[in-house]
Design an enzyme around this catalytic site. Structure first.
Site, PDB file in Angstrom:
ATOM      1  N   ARG A 118       0.798  -1.163  -0.063  1.00  0.00           N
ATOM      2  CA  ARG A 118      -0.146  -0.132  -0.036  1.00  0.00           C
ATOM      3  C   ARG A 118       0.852   1.264   0.068  1.00  0.00           C
ATOM      4  NH1 ARG A 118      -5.393  -1.364   1.266  1.00  0.00           N
ATOM      5  NH2 ARG A 118      -5.437  -3.627   1.864  1.00  0.00           N
TER       6      ARG A 118
ATOM      7  N   ARG B 261       1.552   1.792  13.602  1.00  0.00           N
ATOM      8  CA  ARG B 261       0.575   0.725  13.319  1.00  0.00           C
ATOM      9  C   ARG B 261       0.660   0.439  11.876  1.00  0.00           C
ATOM     10  NH1 ARG B 261      -5.013   2.909  15.748  1.00  0.00           N
ATOM     11  NH2 ARG B 261      -5.851   1.131  14.458  1.00  0.00           N
ATOM     12  N   HIS B 262       1.266   1.426  10.874  1.00  0.00           N
ATOM     13  CA  HIS B 262       0.843   1.048   9.520  1.00  0.00           C
ATOM     14  C   HIS B 262       2.442   0.603   8.885  1.00  0.00           C
ATOM     15  CE1 HIS B 262      -2.481   3.512  10.209  1.00  0.00           C
ATOM     16  NE2 HIS B 262      -3.258   2.470   9.316  1.00  0.00           N
TER      17      HIS B 262
ATOM     18  N   ARG C 123      -0.070  -6.857  12.417  1.00  0.00           N
ATOM     19  CA  ARG C 123      -1.192  -6.098  13.250  1.00  0.00           C
ATOM     20  C   ARG C 123      -1.510  -7.178  14.507  1.00  0.00           C
ATOM     21  NH1 ARG C 123      -4.850  -1.994  12.552  1.00  0.00           N
ATOM     22  NH2 ARG C 123      -3.450  -1.170  11.135  1.00  0.00           N
TER      23      ARG C 123
ATOM     24  N   GLU D  99      -7.888  -2.084  15.602  1.00  0.00           N
ATOM     25  CA  GLU D  99      -8.660  -2.806  14.409  1.00  0.00           C
ATOM     26  C   GLU D  99      -7.531  -3.813  13.932  1.00  0.00           C
ATOM     27  OE1 GLU D  99      -9.374  -2.584   9.695  1.00  0.00           O
ATOM     28  OE2 GLU D  99      -9.360  -0.873  10.634  1.00  0.00           O
TER      29      GLU D  99
ATOM     30  N   GLU E 159       0.589   4.284   0.541  1.00  0.00           N
ATOM     31  CA  GLU E 159      -0.019   5.745   1.427  1.00  0.00           C
ATOM     32  C   GLU E 159       1.374   6.137   2.067  1.00  0.00           C
ATOM     33  OE1 GLU E 159      -1.517   2.726   2.315  1.00  0.00           O
ATOM     34  OE2 GLU E 159      -3.773   3.152   2.547  1.00  0.00           O
TER      35      GLU E 159
ATOM     36  N   SER F 161     -10.957  -6.552   8.775  1.00  0.00           N
ATOM     37  CA  SER F 161     -12.221  -6.076   8.218  1.00  0.00           C
ATOM     38  C   SER F 161     -12.646  -7.058   7.214  1.00  0.00           C
ATOM     39  CB  SER F 161     -11.854  -4.921   7.784  1.00  0.00           C
ATOM     40  OG  SER F 161     -11.200  -4.718   6.528  1.00  0.00           O
TER      41      SER F 161
END
Length: 438
Positions: free
Chosen positions: A224, A232-233, A412, A361, A226, A364
């Protein structure tokens, strides 16, 4: 007493045949190999702590009984050097683990350069960025090894659960021609004369397979693009993925809960020593279900900022405080806050969910759109071009059952279970916007 002697002529073949894991040592003459974790010189007695992947043991040499070569080697060999020790195991109340080896042979296989660039003690104070610069050496630490031993158990036990319920493990492509989810920046790559992207998800492919093989799972690497820089990413991470035909979101939420419970139970069973070393008091989680609207109302009562389409980080943290050691499934999610492939339920809601555990989280998922015309409609609503998804849409034209699934971050979940302050602690060699080495 027979004089001990130093001899570095042992062959690798001989070592492979004779070497015993430190954890398995009980008595008699043994051959061990590992890293010199620590050494002490008390004048007439010298000690070395040898560590391998299974444990550690003390080597004790007395000046009056050990050979001069061995006695000197224990003082001169640099820490973290790879050594081979052959000798007699003896009981010792003062030694770690209640036993020690009196060396008869001592060989250095690989001498460690000095000084060490980072502290490799179990309670190292070296800052994380520098530790990651020397990750290959940081991995010598037992605490760091424990993280990845536990992560290995998590991956294996995930597979065990999925196979037990009839799942088939699959591999999916990492190179894609267009966005697999939309709304996320992609890493571009050159593929012969075409421009392609690194996959954000195996979402579309696992759906296609579930529509024939019914239950499919994988552990998949995702990218990803971003430009975030949070604790946390990551820009490259791994996911536990699952997809199941003839299922809605509640069926797969149940499987997700049972999978995590099985994974935690297995870690408690197989990695008790690692948990103890890390100081983690882990419990098998319970499960709670709440709608998105119920969750927001509860958070408002506790003066927590809410959103109409998502949970805030503060909200997730509060759920962890209100429901400790509990996986909180927040379902009936607003359609606007979910990807195009999540099934609408009417009144602005969707068949999507998030799983919150220990204030974060971890997953999902939801029921997917399996109706081609509705899928085209949802793609357009998300400002995506249906032509970029032709093969995906067409896969649902020839007998596609209702289906649902989830994705859950490997790193995670590891971070959450072990109370790690930064997700990079749960990655062997992290990749973020600033780090490409080692």
């Amino acid at each position: 007493m027979k004089k001990a002697k130093s001899d570095d002529s042992i062959s690798l073949l001989q070592l492979t045949k004779e070497r015993i894991p430190i954890k398995s040592i009980s008595e008699g003459n043994v051959t061990i190999a590992g890293w010199l974790y620590d050494s002490r010189d008390l004048g007439k007695v010298r000690f070395g702590i040898i560590r391998d992947a299974s444990g550690e043991i003390q080597v004790t040499a007395h000046k009056d009984t050990a050979s001069k070569e061995i006695f000197e080697a224990l003082a001169k060999t640099p820490r973290e050097s790879v050594v081979v020790v052959q000798g007699l195991v003896k009981k010792s109340e003062k030694a770690p683990g209640g036993r020690e080896i009196v060396p008869e042979r001592f060989s250095i296989l690989a001498e460690a350069a000095q000084p060490l660039p980072i502290d490799v003690s179990d309670f190292s104070k070296t800052e994380l960025p520098k530790r990651l610069d020397y990750r290959f050496l940081d991995l010598h630490r037992r605490r760091i090894q424990s993280i990845f031993k536990i992560q290995s158990t998590l991956m294996q036990s995930y597979r065990d659960y999925m196979v037990r319920i009839g799942g088939t493990e699959a591999n999916f492509p990492s190179i894609i021609g267009s966005s697999s989810e939309g709304g996320t920046e992609l890493f571009k790559a050159k593929y012969f004369d075409k421009e392609v992207y690194l996959s954000q998800s195996c979402q579309l492919y696992k759906q296609m397979l579930a529509c024939s093989i019914e239950k499919v799972f994988t552990i998949f690497t995702v990218w990803r693009a971003e430009k975030h820089n949070t604790v946390r990413h990551l820009n490259e991470s791994r996911q536990f993925d699952f997809e199941m035909a003839f299922a809605d979101e509640f069926v797969v939420m149940d499987h997700l809960a049972k999978a995590v419970q099985h994974m935690v139970h297995t870690v408690l069973e197989k990695n008790s020593g690692d948990l103890k070393l890390l100081g983690i008091n882990l419990k098998v989680p319970s499960v709670k279900y709440m709608s998105f609207s119920e969750t927001n109302e509860l958070l408002k009562k506790h003066k927590i900022e809410t959103s109409s389409t998502d949970l805030t980080g503060e909200g997730e943290k509060k759920l962890g405080e209100l429901f400790p050691d509990t996986i909180v499934f927040v379902h009936d999610w607003p359609l606007e806050g979910k990807p195009f492939y999540i099934m609408p339920k009417g009144k602005g809601l969707s068949g999507g969910f998030d799983a919150i555990y220990k204030g974060m989280e971890i997953s999902s998922g939801g029921q997917r759109v399996h109706i081609p015309d509705l899928l085209i409609e949802r793609l357009k609503a998300k400002k995506l071009n249906p032509k970029d998804f032709t093969s995906y849409i067409d896969s649902f034209r020839y007998g596609a059952p209702p289906h649902a699934g989830f994705g859950m971050g490997v790193e995670r979940l590891t971070m959450v279970l072990l109370d790690l302050p930064n997700i990079r602690e749960a990655v062997l060699f992290p990749r973020d916007r600033d780090r490409l080495t080692p």
